[in-house]
Design a protein around this motif. Structure first.
Motif, PDB file in Angstrom:
ATOM      1  N   CYS A  24      -4.709  -0.567   9.772  1.00 49.03           N
ATOM      2  CA  CYS A  24      -5.657  -0.010   8.794  1.00 49.03           C
ATOM      3  C   CYS A  24      -5.890   1.483   8.994  1.00 49.03           C
ATOM      4  CB  CYS A  24      -6.984  -0.748   8.870  1.00 49.03           C
ATOM      5  SG  CYS A  24      -6.813  -2.516   8.543  1.00 49.03           S
ATOM      6  N   GLN A  25      -6.053   2.177   7.888  1.00 46.68           N
ATOM      7  CA  GLN A  25      -6.376   3.603   7.911  1.00 46.68           C
ATOM      8  C   GLN A  25      -7.883   3.815   7.967  1.00 46.68           C
ATOM      9  OE1 GLN A  25      -4.594   5.005   4.317  1.00 46.68           O
ATOM     10  NE2 GLN A  25      -2.520   4.551   5.004  1.00 46.68           N
ATOM     11  N   ILE A  80      -1.094   0.827  -3.895  1.00 42.87           N
ATOM     12  CA  ILE A  80      -2.187  -0.102  -4.206  1.00 42.87           C
ATOM     13  C   ILE A  80      -3.094  -0.219  -2.978  1.00 42.87           C
ATOM     14  CG2 ILE A  80      -2.746  -2.508  -4.729  1.00 42.87           C
ATOM     15  CD1 ILE A  80      -0.097  -2.634  -6.285  1.00 42.87           C
ATOM     16  N   THR A  81      -4.390  -0.087  -3.200  1.00 41.41           N
ATOM     17  CA  THR A  81      -5.359  -0.251  -2.122  1.00 41.41           C
ATOM     18  C   THR A  81      -5.420  -1.718  -1.724  1.00 41.41           C
ATOM     19  OG1 THR A  81      -6.675   1.611  -2.887  1.00 41.41           O
ATOM     20  CG2 THR A  81      -7.794  -0.007  -1.489  1.00 41.41           C
ATOM     21  N   VAL A  82      -5.424  -1.968  -0.428  1.00 40.58           N
ATOM     22  CA  VAL A  82      -5.483  -3.332   0.100  1.00 40.58           C
ATOM     23  C   VAL A  82      -6.772  -3.469   0.899  1.00 40.58           C
ATOM     24  CG1 VAL A  82      -4.384  -5.006   1.633  1.00 40.58           C
ATOM     25  CG2 VAL A  82      -2.973  -3.477   0.232  1.00 40.58           C
ATOM     26  N   LEU A  83      -7.523  -4.499   0.599  1.00 38.88           N
ATOM     27  CA  LEU A  83      -8.761  -4.792   1.313  1.00 38.88           C
ATOM     28  C   LEU A  83      -8.579  -6.115   2.037  1.00 38.88           C
ATOM     29  CD1 LEU A  83     -11.798  -4.101   1.755  1.00 38.88           C
ATOM     30  CD2 LEU A  83     -12.257  -5.501  -0.250  1.00 38.88           C
ATOM     31  N   CYS A  84      -8.748  -6.111   3.347  1.00 36.99           N
ATOM     32  CA  CYS A  84      -8.562  -7.316   4.166  1.00 36.99           C
ATOM     33  C   CYS A  84      -9.816  -7.600   4.974  1.00 36.99           C
ATOM     34  CB  CYS A  84      -7.419  -7.129   5.155  1.00 36.99           C
ATOM     35  SG  CYS A  84      -5.817  -6.968   4.445  1.00 36.99           S
ATOM     36  N   ASN A 117       0.825  -1.210   0.000  1.00 32.42           N
ATOM     37  CA  ASN A 117       0.000   0.000   0.000  1.00 32.42           C
ATOM     38  C   ASN A 117       0.855   1.253   0.000  1.00 32.42           C
ATOM     39  OD1 ASN A 117      -1.425   2.074   2.211  1.00 32.42           O
ATOM     40  ND2 ASN A 117      -2.682   1.474   0.468  1.00 32.42           N
ATOM     41  N   ARG A 118       1.816   1.306   0.886  1.00 27.82           N
ATOM     42  CA  ARG A 118       2.658   2.483   1.047  1.00 27.82           C
ATOM     43  C   ARG A 118       3.571   2.706  -0.168  1.00 27.82           C
ATOM     44  NH1 ARG A 118       5.183   0.723   5.152  1.00 27.82           N
ATOM     45  NH2 ARG A 118       6.907  -0.093   3.939  1.00 27.82           N
ATOM     46  N   ASP A 119       4.261   1.669  -0.599  1.00 29.73           N
ATOM     47  CA  ASP A 119       5.286   1.818  -1.630  1.00 29.73           C
ATOM     48  C   ASP A 119       4.746   1.827  -3.053  1.00 29.73           C
ATOM     49  OD1 ASP A 119       6.991   1.759   0.536  1.00 29.73           O
ATOM     50  OD2 ASP A 119       7.619  -0.318   0.218  1.00 29.73           O
TER      51      ASP A 119
END
Length: 75
Positions: free
Chosen positions: A37-38, A21-25, A16-18
């Motif tokens: 998580c943000q 890309i959005t990550v959905l968990c 996500n940071r680098d």
């Protein structure tokens, strides 16, 4: 196990940071979700019952969400 959980979550955070890309968990540990998580989205019976930043999810809200999930599960 905690070590592998940390490895996976750290890798997802780096993606996500680098890479942006959005990550959905789908997480069932609120402590892990709050620390990585943000944004948190809580669902009960297919309905969104919370959508916000981790700091906005108070312990009173958590208790209410758990009570609602238990009520729905008893149907």
């Amino acid at each position: 196990d905690p070590r592998n959980t940390q490895l996976v979550m750290d890798a997802l955070a780096a993606i996500n940071r680098d890479l942006g890309i959005t990550v959905l968990c789908n997480l069932h540990s609120l402590d892990i979700a709050r620390s990585y998580c943000q944004r948190l989205v809580g669902m009960t019976a297919g309905r969104v019952v919370f959508d916000g930043v981790p700091a906005a999810l108070t312990e009173d809200m958590v208790r209410a969400l758990v009570r609602e999930a238990m009520r729905v599960a008893q149907r």
